[in-house]
Design a protein around this motif. Structure first.
Motif, PDB file in Angstrom:
ATOM      1  N   ARG A 246       0.833  -1.203   0.000  1.00 52.22           N
ATOM      2  CA  ARG A 246       0.000   0.000   0.000  1.00 52.22           C
ATOM      3  C   ARG A 246       0.871   1.257   0.000  1.00 52.22           C
ATOM      4  NH1 ARG A 246      -5.405   0.402   1.405  1.00 52.22           N
ATOM      5  NH2 ARG A 246      -6.518  -1.561   1.623  1.00 52.22           N
ATOM      6  N   VAL A 247       1.893   1.269   0.848  1.00 55.22           N
ATOM      7  CA  VAL A 247       2.786   2.427   0.911  1.00 55.22           C
ATOM      8  C   VAL A 247       3.533   2.590  -0.410  1.00 55.22           C
ATOM      9  CG1 VAL A 247       4.816   3.397   2.059  1.00 55.22           C
ATOM     10  CG2 VAL A 247       3.037   2.283   3.411  1.00 55.22           C
ATOM     11  N   TRP A 248       3.955   1.481  -0.990  1.00 54.40           N
ATOM     12  CA  TRP A 248       4.700   1.535  -2.259  1.00 54.40           C
ATOM     13  C   TRP A 248       3.837   2.048  -3.405  1.00 54.40           C
ATOM     14  CZ3 TRP A 248       4.029  -2.033  -6.512  1.00 54.40           C
ATOM     15  CH2 TRP A 248       4.910  -1.807  -7.574  1.00 54.40           C
ATOM     16  N   SER A 249       2.594   1.592  -3.470  1.00 53.81           N
ATOM     17  CA  SER A 249       1.731   1.920  -4.610  1.00 53.81           C
ATOM     18  C   SER A 249       0.899   3.185  -4.400  1.00 53.81           C
ATOM     19  CB  SER A 249       0.790   0.749  -4.909  1.00 53.81           C
ATOM     20  OG  SER A 249      -0.094   0.516  -3.822  1.00 53.81           O
ATOM     21  N   CYS A 250       0.974   3.804  -3.219  1.00 53.23           N
ATOM     22  CA  CYS A 250       0.118   4.959  -2.933  1.00 53.23           C
ATOM     23  C   CYS A 250       0.428   6.152  -3.818  1.00 53.23           C
ATOM     24  CB  CYS A 250       0.227   5.348  -1.456  1.00 53.23           C
ATOM     25  SG  CYS A 250       1.798   6.136  -1.024  1.00 53.23           S
ATOM     26  N   THR A 251       1.664   6.230  -4.353  1.00 48.82           N
ATOM     27  CA  THR A 251       2.030   7.380  -5.191  1.00 48.82           C
ATOM     28  C   THR A 251       1.272   7.387  -6.517  1.00 48.82           C
ATOM     29  OG1 THR A 251       3.919   6.101  -6.028  1.00 48.82           O
ATOM     30  CG2 THR A 251       4.334   7.612  -4.198  1.00 48.82           C
ATOM     31  N   HIS A 252       0.583   6.280  -6.815  1.00 47.99           N
ATOM     32  CA  HIS A 252      -0.260   6.267  -8.010  1.00 47.99           C
ATOM     33  C   HIS A 252      -1.461   7.190  -7.829  1.00 47.99           C
ATOM     34  CE1 HIS A 252      -2.252   4.713 -11.592  1.00 47.99           C
ATOM     35  NE2 HIS A 252      -3.341   4.554 -10.874  1.00 47.99           N
ATOM     36  N   ASP A 253      -1.860   7.390  -6.575  1.00 43.96           N
ATOM     37  CA  ASP A 253      -2.962   8.304  -6.266  1.00 43.96           C
ATOM     38  C   ASP A 253      -2.449   9.741  -6.345  1.00 43.96           C
ATOM     39  OD1 ASP A 253      -4.990   9.845  -5.027  1.00 43.96           O
ATOM     40  OD2 ASP A 253      -5.612   8.144  -3.807  1.00 43.96           O
ATOM     41  N   PRO A 254      -3.138  10.602  -7.101  1.00 40.06           N
ATOM     42  CA  PRO A 254      -2.680  12.002  -7.229  1.00 40.06           C
ATOM     43  C   PRO A 254      -2.544  12.733  -5.897  1.00 40.06           C
ATOM     44  CG  PRO A 254      -4.386  11.512  -8.849  1.00 40.06           C
ATOM     45  CD  PRO A 254      -4.322  10.331  -7.923  1.00 40.06           C
TER      46      PRO A 254
ATOM     47  N   ARG B 125       4.542   9.374   0.094  1.00 44.70           N
ATOM     48  CA  ARG B 125       4.433   8.188   0.957  1.00 44.70           C
ATOM     49  C   ARG B 125       4.357   8.573   2.426  1.00 44.70           C
ATOM     50  NH1 ARG B 125       7.957   5.956  -3.236  1.00 44.70           N
ATOM     51  NH2 ARG B 125       6.792   4.283  -4.301  1.00 44.70           N
ATOM     52  N   LEU B 126       5.123   9.592   2.818  1.00 45.13           N
ATOM     53  CA  LEU B 126       5.039  10.066   4.211  1.00 45.13           C
ATOM     54  C   LEU B 126       3.648  10.612   4.516  1.00 45.13           C
ATOM     55  CD1 LEU B 126       8.477  11.863   4.687  1.00 45.13           C
ATOM     56  CD2 LEU B 126       7.721   9.736   5.771  1.00 45.13           C
ATOM     57  N   LYS B 127       3.093  11.321   3.560  1.00 44.17           N
ATOM     58  CA  LYS B 127       1.745  11.852   3.731  1.00 44.17           C
ATOM     59  C   LYS B 127       0.743  10.720   3.882  1.00 44.17           C
ATOM     60  CE  LYS B 127      -1.651  14.906   1.528  1.00 44.17           C
ATOM     61  NZ  LYS B 127      -1.952  15.733   0.318  1.00 44.17           N
ATOM     62  N   TYR B 128       0.914   9.658   3.095  1.00 44.90           N
ATOM     63  CA  TYR B 128       0.000   8.515   3.178  1.00 44.90           C
ATOM     64  C   TYR B 128       0.164   7.768   4.495  1.00 44.90           C
ATOM     65  CZ  TYR B 128      -1.979   3.906   2.372  1.00 44.90           C
ATOM     66  OH  TYR B 128      -2.700   2.752   2.499  1.00 44.90           O
ATOM     67  N   ILE B 129       1.391   7.607   4.957  1.00 45.41           N
ATOM     68  CA  ILE B 129       1.665   6.853   6.182  1.00 45.41           C
ATOM     69  C   ILE B 129       0.937   7.450   7.385  1.00 45.41           C
ATOM     70  CG2 ILE B 129       3.487   6.371   7.875  1.00 45.41           C
ATOM     71  CD1 ILE B 129       5.351   5.835   5.508  1.00 45.41           C
TER      72      ILE B 129
ATOM     73  N   ASP C  11     -18.500   9.409  -7.512  1.00 47.85           N
ATOM     74  CA  ASP C  11     -18.869   8.826  -6.224  1.00 47.85           C
ATOM     75  C   ASP C  11     -18.638   9.845  -5.133  1.00 47.85           C
ATOM     76  OD1 ASP C  11     -17.437   5.667  -7.195  1.00 47.85           O
ATOM     77  OD2 ASP C  11     -19.479   6.436  -7.467  1.00 47.85           O
ATOM     78  N   TYR C  12     -19.254   9.577  -3.972  1.00 50.00           N
ATOM     79  CA  TYR C  12     -19.122  10.494  -2.851  1.00 50.00           C
ATOM     80  C   TYR C  12     -17.730  10.478  -2.264  1.00 50.00           C
ATOM     81  CZ  TYR C  12     -19.582   6.270  -0.055  1.00 50.00           C
ATOM     82  OH  TYR C  12     -19.401   5.023   0.489  1.00 50.00           O
ATOM     83  N   ASP C  13     -16.931   9.424  -2.560  1.00 50.93           N
ATOM     84  CA  ASP C  13     -15.602   9.325  -1.964  1.00 50.93           C
ATOM     85  C   ASP C  13     -14.489   9.494  -2.983  1.00 50.93           C
ATOM     86  OD1 ASP C  13     -16.123   7.044  -3.320  1.00 50.93           O
ATOM     87  OD2 ASP C  13     -15.326   5.665  -1.808  1.00 50.93           O
ATOM     88  N   THR C  14     -14.805  10.067  -4.141  1.00 48.94           N
ATOM     89  CA  THR C  14     -13.811  10.235  -5.192  1.00 48.94           C
ATOM     90  C   THR C  14     -13.441  11.705  -5.317  1.00 48.94           C
ATOM     91  OG1 THR C  14     -14.707   8.350  -6.402  1.00 48.94           O
ATOM     92  CG2 THR C  14     -13.277   9.859  -7.631  1.00 48.94           C
ATOM     93  N   ASP C  15     -12.135  11.991  -5.336  1.00 45.88           N
ATOM     94  CA  ASP C  15     -11.660  13.357  -5.499  1.00 45.88           C
ATOM     95  C   ASP C  15     -11.453  13.649  -6.979  1.00 45.88           C
ATOM     96  OD1 ASP C  15     -11.570  13.851  -2.789  1.00 45.88           O
ATOM     97  OD2 ASP C  15      -9.553  12.977  -2.596  1.00 45.88           O
ATOM     98  N   HIS C  16     -11.819  14.837  -7.403  1.00 46.50           N
ATOM     99  CA  HIS C  16     -11.656  15.248  -8.793  1.00 46.50           C
ATOM    100  C   HIS C  16     -10.849  16.533  -8.842  1.00 46.50           C
ATOM    101  CE1 HIS C  16     -14.638  12.300 -10.222  1.00 46.50           C
ATOM    102  NE2 HIS C  16     -15.232  12.560  -9.072  1.00 46.50           N
ATOM    103  N   ASP C  17     -10.256  16.764  -9.972  1.00 51.39           N
ATOM    104  CA  ASP C  17      -9.426  17.960 -10.135  1.00 51.39           C
ATOM    105  C   ASP C  17     -10.303  19.199 -10.035  1.00 51.39           C
ATOM    106  OD1 ASP C  17      -7.651  19.869 -10.803  1.00 51.39           O
ATOM    107  OD2 ASP C  17      -6.798  18.810 -12.533  1.00 51.39           O
ATOM    108  N   ASP C  18      -9.958  20.085  -9.115  1.00 52.52           N
ATOM    109  CA  ASP C  18     -10.749  21.298  -8.917  1.00 52.52           C
ATOM    110  C   ASP C  18     -10.733  22.194 -10.157  1.00 52.52           C
ATOM    111  OD1 ASP C  18     -11.424  20.509  -6.404  1.00 52.52           O
ATOM    112  OD2 ASP C  18      -9.778  21.600  -5.435  1.00 52.52           O
ATOM    113  N   ASP C  19      -9.650  22.104 -10.949  1.00 52.21           N
ATOM    114  CA  ASP C  19      -9.535  22.951 -12.135  1.00 52.21           C
ATOM    115  C   ASP C  19     -10.609  22.621 -13.161  1.00 52.21           C
ATOM    116  OD1 ASP C  19      -7.393  24.163 -11.006  1.00 52.21           O
ATOM    117  OD2 ASP C  19      -5.897  22.892 -12.013  1.00 52.21           O
ATOM    118  N   HIS C  20     -11.104  21.370 -13.122  1.00 47.47           N
ATOM    119  CA  HIS C  20     -12.139  20.962 -14.068  1.00 47.47           C
ATOM    120  C   HIS C  20     -13.547  21.266 -13.541  1.00 47.47           C
ATOM    121  CE1 HIS C  20      -8.987  19.294 -16.376  1.00 47.47           C
ATOM    122  NE2 HIS C  20      -8.789  18.211 -15.645  1.00 47.47           N
TER     123      HIS C  20
END
Length: 279
Positions: free
Chosen positions: A75-83, A92-96, A270-279
């Motif tokens: 999870r820590v390794w792959s979390c950087t795939h999330d924007p 990764r520190l932010k995710y931890i 979805d209610y739990d999905t973040d979208h780019d504010d610029d859009h």
């Protein structure tokens, strides 16, 4: 290849993002493992059972810790795939330090602390109780848990306000009854020795529990108690109404946006999905 593998791992460990058979299989496996761990912790308190099968319990705990550790590292390794967690180190520190990642860590960290440092029996028992945090890991694998979390997240201010009102009522009720019982000290020996002691009576009375260990003896105290009980029923119903309203709003939002995707990023609305504010 590296980024593609990271993407697949991220999807597999976040069941809300994928709908393949592999996603569902891992989802079911982790949920089953968490439930079995909680059952094992409960069964260990049955001392004859634990003494007879100690090796089995310890082996199962070790296997679970290994699986949870591998999952946490992935999870820590792959979390950087999330924007939200961009950056190989800062992301990764932010995710931890997110609540979900901290719960994942607490689920298996006591095992390593016990093995490396060693503790006396009392601290060891406390650390072993921390394994109940594995139950909270279900929130990452069930959509209903995410819905509940989102309800509390969106209604946190209303719930905090109701909590403040309840605390005020408990304090006011305690003070009022204490002084009411001591207006006529000659009538009876009051069971309310102090205002802090009366706080216990206020809590069990306002929650309609009523253990009967403390009760008013004077007429004034009994009349006041009746008023406090009726007030408590109304006040304690307030958080329930806030939560129900939150559930209705969330379900209405989900039904309204179900099956719709963002035209810019392509993610589900979805209610739990973040979208780019610029859009």
């Amino acid at each position: 290849m590296y980024q593609k593998t990271k993407h697949k791992v991220h999807i597999l460990l976040h069941p809300e993002l994928g709908e393949s058979k592999a996603d569902k299989a891992i989802n079911i496996f982790i949920i089953t493992l968490i439930v079995l761990n909680v059952i094992a912790v409960m069964m260990e308190t049955v001392h004859p059972l634990y003494d007879d099968h100690k090796k089995l319990f310890d082996t199962f705990d070790l296997i679970s810790v290994i699986i949870f550790t591998i999952e946490y590292v992935l999870r820590v390794w792959s979390c950087t795939h999330d924007p939200r967690y961009k950056g190989s180190i800062t992301g990764r520190l932010k995710y931890i330090f997110t609540p979900g990642a901290l719960i994942d860590l607490i689920a298996f960290l006591p095992y390593y602390l016990q093995a490396i440092i060693g503790f006396d029996l009392r601290i060891l028992r406390l650390l072993r109780l921390l394994r109940f945090f594995r139950l909270f890991r279900l929130t990452a694998y069930t959509k209903s848990a995410k819905l509940i979390f989102n309800v509390f997240k969106t209604r946190i201010n209303d719930l905090l306000l109701s909590l403040v009102l309840i605390l005020f009522l408990i304090i006011i009720a305690s003070c009022a009854l204490y002084f009411a019982e001591h207006l006529y000290p000659s009538e009876a020996e009051s069971k309310f020795k102090s205002i802090p002691a009366t706080l216990w009576w206020a809590v069990v009375t306002l929650t309609t529990t009523g253990y009967g260990d403390m009760y008013p003896l004077t007429t004034t105290g009994r009349i006041l108690s009746g008023i406090i009980m009726l007030t408590g029923v109304a006040i304690f119903a307030l958080p329930a109404g806030i939560i129900v309203a939150g559930f209705l709003d969330e379900l209405k939002f989900i039904r309204k946006h179900k099956g719709h995707n963002c035209p810019h990023c392509g993610k589900p609305l979805d209610y739990d999905t973040d979208h780019d504010d610029d859009h």
